[in-house]
Design a protein around this motif. Sequence first.
Motif, mmCIF file in Angstrom:
data_model
loop_
_atom_site.group_PDB
_atom_site.id
_atom_site.type_symbol
_atom_site.label_atom_id
_atom_site.label_comp_id
_atom_site.label_asym_id
_atom_site.label_seq_id
_atom_site.Cartn_x
_atom_site.Cartn_y
_atom_site.Cartn_z
ATOM 1 N N ASP A 1 8.254 8.259 -0.210
ATOM 2 C CA ASP A 1 9.676 8.458 0.052
ATOM 3 C C ASP A 1 9.995 8.334 1.537
ATOM 4 N N GLU A 2 9.028 8.647 2.389
ATOM 5 C CA GLU A 2 9.265 8.588 3.830
ATOM 6 C C GLU A 2 8.419 7.486 4.464
ATOM 7 N N SER A 3 7.424 7.868 5.294
ATOM 8 C CA SER A 3 6.681 6.853 6.040
ATOM 9 C C SER A 3 5.262 6.617 5.536
ATOM 10 N N LYS A 4 4.772 7.457 4.609
ATOM 11 C CA LYS A 4 3.393 7.313 4.151
ATOM 12 C C LYS A 4 3.332 6.443 2.908
ATOM 13 N N SER A 5 2.670 5.291 3.038
ATOM 14 C CA SER A 5 2.557 4.344 1.931
ATOM 15 C C SER A 5 1.413 4.733 1.006
ATOM 16 N N GLY A 6 1.424 4.183 -0.201
ATOM 17 C CA GLY A 6 0.361 4.422 -1.169
ATOM 18 C C GLY A 6 0.401 3.369 -2.260
ATOM 19 N N ASP A 7 -0.583 3.412 -3.155
ATOM 20 C CA ASP A 7 -0.665 2.443 -4.251
ATOM 21 C C ASP A 7 -0.647 3.141 -5.597
ATOM 22 N N ALA A 8 0.187 2.641 -6.507
ATOM 23 C CA ALA A 8 0.177 3.048 -7.915
ATOM 24 C C ALA A 8 0.582 1.823 -8.725
ATOM 25 N N ILE A 9 -0.371 1.250 -9.441
ATOM 26 C CA ILE A 9 -0.162 -0.021 -10.134
ATOM 27 C C ILE A 9 -0.414 0.162 -11.622
#
Length: 364
Positions: free
Chosen positions: A12-20
């Motif tokens: 939601d802010e600045s920390k990216s992540g992966d969910a595929i």
Amino acid sequence: MGYELDFLGVGDESKSGDAIALRFGNLHGYRHEQTVVIIDGGFKSTGEKLVEHIRSHYGTEQVDVVISTHPDQDHINGLEAVLTELEVGELWIHQPWNHNKNLADKFSDGRVTDNSLGERLKENLEKAWSLIQLAEKRGITVREPFTGMQDASGCLKVLGPSQSYYEELLPDFEGMPTRAAEGLDALAGLLKSVAAKVKRFFATWGEDLLDDDAVTSPRNNSSVITQLIIDDRRLVFTADAGIQALDQAADQIEGCLSGAELRFIQIPHHGSRRNVGPTVLNRLIGYPVTQGESRAITAIASTAKASEPKHPRKAVLNAFTHRGVRVLATRGNGICHIHDAPDRSGWSTLNAEPYHFEYEDEEA
């Protein structure tokens, strides 16, 4: 045979992540004609979204394979909800504590033993350890994903890492003792966070403002790299893998006799410039093309809403674009990429990322 590939919005802010989320097979038919796969689960808060997505869009409670690419919190934390709330067949995840034979020999501290290092890895990677305990409690088959491993359909295959390469990386995982070997200070210096200056860059079509010698962390390079081949189309999922790991995956692709052509590739590590360089991109995708030419390849970077300029780097997006790739970035929103799959009501086509001839970015 078709596929439906979803990058969920993470961050939601600045920390990216992966969910595929991914399903393939006869998507106009019945569930038993399809295979459902999850690759990473984002942060803890992403897990419930992933579960609901599988139920709503894939119409099932059953997931054939869950892949935990590596134990960073932005990839693994959401998988607890997936394993708890859905019916999962297999969990593909590395178990580093089982690769501790002669590991103590790699360190200068004579007090450490193979057993103590195995326990240290369990403590340092507690989320991976607890996820495996949960899987075993629920009767889910746990497999270690090393090069060559396939799912039951034979369509999904692990391109990397090999077991030997993974074990080379283990001694340098964060939280391990001081290495006996020299030269690690240079790596630490490359990865150390510094106050970066922002400057304006000017790009020329076809010019890569990237470095073949860029370095990412050993844990990132341990990421599971997978490919899916459907209807002579190759899809490649890279997680947070870096140049060395991607080079080894390229070896596997070049040795493949299927004749499948690349149609999709995940942009590694949310578009970080430490993970790709010109040479490995030439191997995976091809050399830059004439402006306006297309290779009919889609690439997606999973990025948070407010993660720029760190994720994605404009130089990375440009490198994919001038190789004829249609580039997209999630920026906290979901993106679906399909082939021979049912249409979704309310979903629309996204415009590709433009070529960035001028942009501001951090120098370091």
